[in-house]
Design a protein around this motif. Structure first.
Motif, PDB file in Angstrom:
ATOM      1  N   VAL A 245       0.841  -1.209   0.000  1.00  0.00           N
ATOM      2  CA  VAL A 245       0.000   0.000   0.000  1.00  0.00           C
ATOM      3  C   VAL A 245       0.869   1.249   0.000  1.00  0.00           C
ATOM      4  CG1 VAL A 245      -1.736   1.296   1.281  1.00  0.00           C
ATOM      5  CG2 VAL A 245      -1.892  -1.189   1.161  1.00  0.00           C
ATOM      6  N   VAL A 246       1.979   1.234   0.750  1.00  0.00           N
ATOM      7  CA  VAL A 246       2.889   2.390   0.752  1.00  0.00           C
ATOM      8  C   VAL A 246       3.449   2.623  -0.643  1.00  0.00           C
ATOM      9  CG1 VAL A 246       5.068   3.285   1.647  1.00  0.00           C
ATOM     10  CG2 VAL A 246       3.475   2.144   3.185  1.00  0.00           C
ATOM     11  N   MET A 247       3.841   1.548  -1.338  1.00  0.00           N
ATOM     12  CA  MET A 247       4.343   1.692  -2.707  1.00  0.00           C
ATOM     13  C   MET A 247       3.260   2.206  -3.638  1.00  0.00           C
ATOM     14  SD  MET A 247       7.037  -1.421  -3.443  1.00  0.00           S
ATOM     15  CE  MET A 247       6.392  -2.685  -2.353  1.00  0.00           C
ATOM     16  N   ALA A 248       2.024   1.766  -3.413  1.00  0.00           N
ATOM     17  CA  ALA A 248       0.916   2.265  -4.236  1.00  0.00           C
ATOM     18  C   ALA A 248       0.733   3.761  -4.046  1.00  0.00           C
ATOM     19  CB  ALA A 248      -0.367   1.518  -3.900  1.00  0.00           C
ATOM     20  N   VAL A 249       0.792   4.222  -2.792  1.00  0.00           N
ATOM     21  CA  VAL A 249       0.636   5.656  -2.522  1.00  0.00           C
ATOM     22  C   VAL A 249       1.805   6.445  -3.098  1.00  0.00           C
ATOM     23  CG1 VAL A 249       0.511   7.401  -0.707  1.00  0.00           C
ATOM     24  CG2 VAL A 249      -0.761   5.263  -0.471  1.00  0.00           C
ATOM     25  N   LEU A 250       3.033   5.947  -2.886  1.00  0.00           N
ATOM     26  CA  LEU A 250       4.207   6.656  -3.389  1.00  0.00           C
ATOM     27  C   LEU A 250       4.280   6.652  -4.910  1.00  0.00           C
ATOM     28  CD1 LEU A 250       6.974   5.520  -0.853  1.00  0.00           C
ATOM     29  CD2 LEU A 250       5.854   7.749  -1.007  1.00  0.00           C
ATOM     30  N   GLY A 259      10.082   2.999  -5.989  1.00  0.00           N
ATOM     31  CA  GLY A 259      11.507   2.756  -5.764  1.00  0.00           C
ATOM     32  C   GLY A 259      11.996   3.250  -4.425  1.00  0.00           C
ATOM     33  N   LEU A 260      11.276   4.176  -3.811  1.00  0.00           N
ATOM     34  CA  LEU A 260      11.647   4.672  -2.490  1.00  0.00           C
ATOM     35  C   LEU A 260      11.500   3.594  -1.426  1.00  0.00           C
ATOM     36  CD1 LEU A 260       9.939   8.205  -2.599  1.00  0.00           C
ATOM     37  CD2 LEU A 260      12.380   7.676  -2.837  1.00  0.00           C
ATOM     38  N   ILE A 261      10.786   2.518  -1.738  1.00  0.00           N
ATOM     39  CA  ILE A 261      10.601   1.419  -0.787  1.00  0.00           C
ATOM     40  C   ILE A 261      11.445   0.219  -1.170  1.00  0.00           C
ATOM     41  CG2 ILE A 261       8.945  -0.178   0.235  1.00  0.00           C
ATOM     42  CD1 ILE A 261       8.638   2.689   1.182  1.00  0.00           C
ATOM     43  N   TRP A 262      11.269  -0.283  -2.413  1.00  0.00           N
ATOM     44  CA  TRP A 262      11.935  -1.544  -2.744  1.00  0.00           C
ATOM     45  C   TRP A 262      13.454  -1.406  -2.854  1.00  0.00           C
ATOM     46  CZ3 TRP A 262      14.841  -1.548  -7.079  1.00  0.00           C
ATOM     47  CH2 TRP A 262      14.472  -0.762  -8.166  1.00  0.00           C
ATOM     48  N   LEU A 267      18.804  -3.054  -0.687  1.00  0.00           N
ATOM     49  CA  LEU A 267      20.122  -2.762  -0.120  1.00  0.00           C
ATOM     50  C   LEU A 267      20.302  -3.444   1.233  1.00  0.00           C
ATOM     51  CD1 LEU A 267      20.530   1.048  -0.943  1.00  0.00           C
ATOM     52  CD2 LEU A 267      21.686  -0.882  -2.026  1.00  0.00           C
ATOM     53  N   TYR A 268      19.241  -3.467   2.026  1.00  0.00           N
ATOM     54  CA  TYR A 268      19.333  -4.137   3.321  1.00  0.00           C
ATOM     55  C   TYR A 268      19.537  -5.639   3.140  1.00  0.00           C
ATOM     56  CZ  TYR A 268      18.010  -6.209   7.735  1.00  0.00           C
ATOM     57  OH  TYR A 268      18.005  -6.961   8.880  1.00  0.00           O
ATOM     58  N   LEU A 269      18.846  -6.226   2.167  1.00  0.00           N
ATOM     59  CA  LEU A 269      19.025  -7.661   1.911  1.00  0.00           C
ATOM     60  C   LEU A 269      20.452  -7.962   1.489  1.00  0.00           C
ATOM     61  CD1 LEU A 269      15.677  -8.541   0.081  1.00  0.00           C
ATOM     62  CD2 LEU A 269      16.315  -9.037   2.447  1.00  0.00           C
ATOM     63  N   TYR A 270      21.040  -7.085   0.675  1.00  0.00           N
ATOM     64  CA  TYR A 270      22.452  -7.255   0.323  1.00  0.00           C
ATOM     65  C   TYR A 270      23.322  -7.148   1.572  1.00  0.00           C
ATOM     66  CZ  TYR A 270      22.036  -7.159  -4.791  1.00  0.00           C
ATOM     67  OH  TYR A 270      21.770  -7.468  -6.097  1.00  0.00           O
ATOM     68  N   ALA A 271      22.970  -6.198   2.451  1.00  0.00           N
ATOM     69  CA  ALA A 271      23.782  -5.963   3.643  1.00  0.00           C
ATOM     70  C   ALA A 271      23.794  -7.163   4.577  1.00  0.00           C
ATOM     71  CB  ALA A 271      23.260  -4.728   4.388  1.00  0.00           C
ATOM     72  N   VAL A 272      22.691  -7.888   4.686  1.00  0.00           N
ATOM     73  CA  VAL A 272      22.623  -9.037   5.584  1.00  0.00           C
ATOM     74  C   VAL A 272      23.052 -10.326   4.889  1.00  0.00           C
ATOM     75  CG1 VAL A 272      20.828  -7.982   6.996  1.00  0.00           C
ATOM     76  CG2 VAL A 272      20.172  -9.446   5.063  1.00  0.00           C
ATOM     77  N   GLY A 273      23.511 -10.219   3.653  1.00  0.00           N
ATOM     78  CA  GLY A 273      24.031 -11.377   2.946  1.00  0.00           C
ATOM     79  C   GLY A 273      23.021 -12.175   2.154  1.00  0.00           C
ATOM     80  N   ASP A 274      21.789 -11.688   2.064  1.00  0.00           N
ATOM     81  CA  ASP A 274      20.763 -12.392   1.282  1.00  0.00           C
ATOM     82  C   ASP A 274      20.836 -11.912  -0.171  1.00  0.00           C
ATOM     83  OD1 ASP A 274      18.645 -13.864   0.443  1.00  0.00           O
ATOM     84  OD2 ASP A 274      17.207 -13.118   1.924  1.00  0.00           O
ATOM     85  N   VAL A 275      21.909 -12.309  -0.842  1.00  0.00           N
ATOM     86  CA  VAL A 275      22.209 -11.778  -2.174  1.00  0.00           C
ATOM     87  C   VAL A 275      21.162 -12.212  -3.197  1.00  0.00           C
ATOM     88  CG1 VAL A 275      23.912 -11.734  -4.040  1.00  0.00           C
ATOM     89  CG2 VAL A 275      24.662 -11.740  -1.645  1.00  0.00           C
TER      90      VAL A 275
END
Length: 374
Positions: A245-250, A259-262, A267-275
Motif C-alpha cells: 500500500v505504501v508503494m501504491a501511494v508513493l 523505488g523509495l521502498i523496494w 540494499l538491506y538484503l544485500y547488507a545481511v548477505g541475502d544476495v
C-alpha cells in the motif's frame, strides 16, 4: 437620459459586486466539504461512459441509471479502498508498536547497511556527508511516520461519524451529478461570461484530464502496489500488505514512486548477505515495477492529458504538496487548464482561430455531455 444611463450602470455594478460577494461567501461555506464535492465530480466524470450506455437502454429511467452507476462505483472503488485502507492502518500500527517496544531496531538496520558497504563511508567523507546524521534522520522519519499513522488511526476511530458523513455526502452528491449533469453544465455555460465555445472546450478538457489522471494514476498505483506487495510476500519480507500500500501511494509520484521502498529494502538484503533475494528484488523492481510506471503512465495519463511527462511530474508533486492526496488529480488538472487557457489565447488573439476550430482540432466538435464535466 444621461442620469438614466448612470443609474443603470450603478445598478448593474452594484448587482455584479453583490453577485461576486455572495458567490465568494457561498464558496467559503462549502470549503469544509471540498474533498467530498471534488470526488463526487470525479465519480460523475469517470463513470459517465457506463451511465451513457445505460441511458441508451433506459432513456426515461434517469434515477435508476444514476443509482446503478453509483452502485457500480461503490462495488468497484469504495469498498476495495476501505478494505485496503483498514488493513494498511492495522499493519502500520502493529509495525509502529514493534518499533516502540524495541522488537524492531531501525538504527541497527542502518548500521548493517553501513557495515556491508564500507565504501559508503569513504564516499560520504569525500563529499562531506554525515552518515550518522542521515541515520538519525532516517530513524526519526520512520518513527515520525509511525506516530503519524498511529495518530491518524486513532483520529479515524474517534471521527468515524465524520468520515462516514463525508463519504455519504460524496455519494449523495454524486447521484445528482450523474443524474442532472447535463442540465448543470448547460446552466454554467449560459451563466459564465467566457463565450460558449470556450466554455465547451474547457469543460471537455476538464472531463478529459480528470478521467485520465484519476483512472490512469490509480491504475498505475494499484498495479505497482500489488506487484510490490506480491514480490515482498514471495520473498518473505514482513508487512507485505503494508509496504504494498505504501508503494501504491508513493507511485502517485511519477518517476521515483515505489523505488523509495523496494530499493532500500534490496540494499538491506544485500547488507545481511541475502544476495539472491536482493538481486531478485532489484531485477523485479527495475524491469517489472519500474516498467509499469515508464510504460503505463505515459499511455494512460500523458497521452490523454496531452501534457509532457515533466509537466505531469511537477504538477503532481505541486498538487500533492498543496492539496494533499487529492492533489494527484488536481495538480495535472490545473496544469491542463493552464495550458488550455493559454492555447485559446494564443490561437484566438494571435492566430485568429475561433474556439469552434479548436474543438474540431481536438476531436470535440460535438457539444460535451454535461455529465462529463459534472
Amino acid at each position: 437620459m444621461q442620469d438614466t444611463d448612470i443609474s443603470v450602470k450603478l445598478e448593474r455594478g452594484t448587482f455584479l459586486f453583490t453577485l461576486v460577494a455572495v458567490s465568494v461567501a457561498f464558496a467559503l461555506l462549502l470549503k469544509p466539504f471540498f474533498a467530498p464535492i471534488f470526488w463526487a465530480c470525479a465519480i460523475g466524470v469517470i463513470f459517465y461512459p457506463f451511465q451513457k450506455r445505460l441511458l441508451g437502454k433506459w432513456p426515461h429511467r434517469r434515477n435508476l441509471v444514476s443509482l446503478c452507476t453509483l452502485i457500480l462505483c461503490v462495488v468497484l472503488v469504495v469498498i476495495p479502498v476501505l478494505v485496503v485502507a483498514s488493513s494498511f492502518v492495522t499493519e502500520g500500527v502493529s509495525l509502529f508498536q514493534k518499533v516502540q517496544s524495541g522488537e524492531l531496531n531501525l538504527a541497527d538496520y542502518v548500521d548493517r547497511i553501513k557495515q556491508a558497504f564500507p565504501w559508503l563511508q569513504s564516499l560520504a567523507e569525500r563529499f562531506d556527508i554525515d552518515l550518522e546524521r542521515i541515520k538519525s534522520q532516517t530513524v526519526e522519519a520512520f518513527t515520525g511516520a509511525g506516530q503519524f499513522l498511529a495518530k491518524r488511526a486513532l483520529a479515524v476511530g474517534q471521527n468515524t461519524f465524520q468520515f462516514f458523513l463525508n463519504l455519504g455526502l460524496m455519494l449523495y452528491l454524486a447521484f445528482f451529478l450523474i443524474r442532472d449533469g447535463d442540465a448543470m453544465v448547460n446552466m454554467l455555460i449560459r451563466a459564465l461570461p467566457l463565450g460558449d465555445e470556450r466554455e465547451k472546450l474547457l469543460f471537455a478538457k476538464f472531463a478529459e484530464v480528470t478521467r485520465a489522471t484519476i483512472k490512469g494514476n490509480l491504475l498505475v498505483a494499484a498495479t505497482q502496489g500489488a506487484l510490490g506487495g506480491l514480490i515482498f510476500w514471495w520473498l518473505g519480507i514482513p508487512g507485505a500488505l503494508l509496504w504494498g500500500v505504501v508503494m501504491a501511494v508513493l507511485s502517485l509520484i511519477p518517476a521515483v514512486g515505489a523505488g523509495l521502498i523496494w530499493l532500500p529494502v534490496s540494499l538491506y538484503l544485500y547488507a545481511v548477505g541475502d544476495v539472491l533475494n536482493a538481486t531478485i528484488l532489484v531485477l523485479f523492481g527495475v524491469f517489472v515495477i519500474g516498467l509499469v510506471d515508464n510504460i503505463l503512465r505515459p499511455i494512460l495519463v500523458g497521452r490523454d492529458t496531452k501534457l509532457p511527462d515533466y509537466v505531469v511530474l511537477f504538477s503532481t508533486l505541486g498538487g500533492l504538496a498543496m492539496f494533499g492526496i487529492t492533489g494527484f488529480a488536481l495538480g495535472p488538472l490545473l496544469a491542463a487548464l493552464f495550458v488550455a487557457f493559454w492555447g485559446i489565447f494564443i490561437r484566438e488573439f494571435n492566430e485568429g482561430e475561433s474556439p469552434a476550430a479548436l474543438l474540431e482540432q481536438q476531436g470535440s466538435s460535438e457539444e460535451p455531455s454535461g455529465s462529463e464535466a459534472s
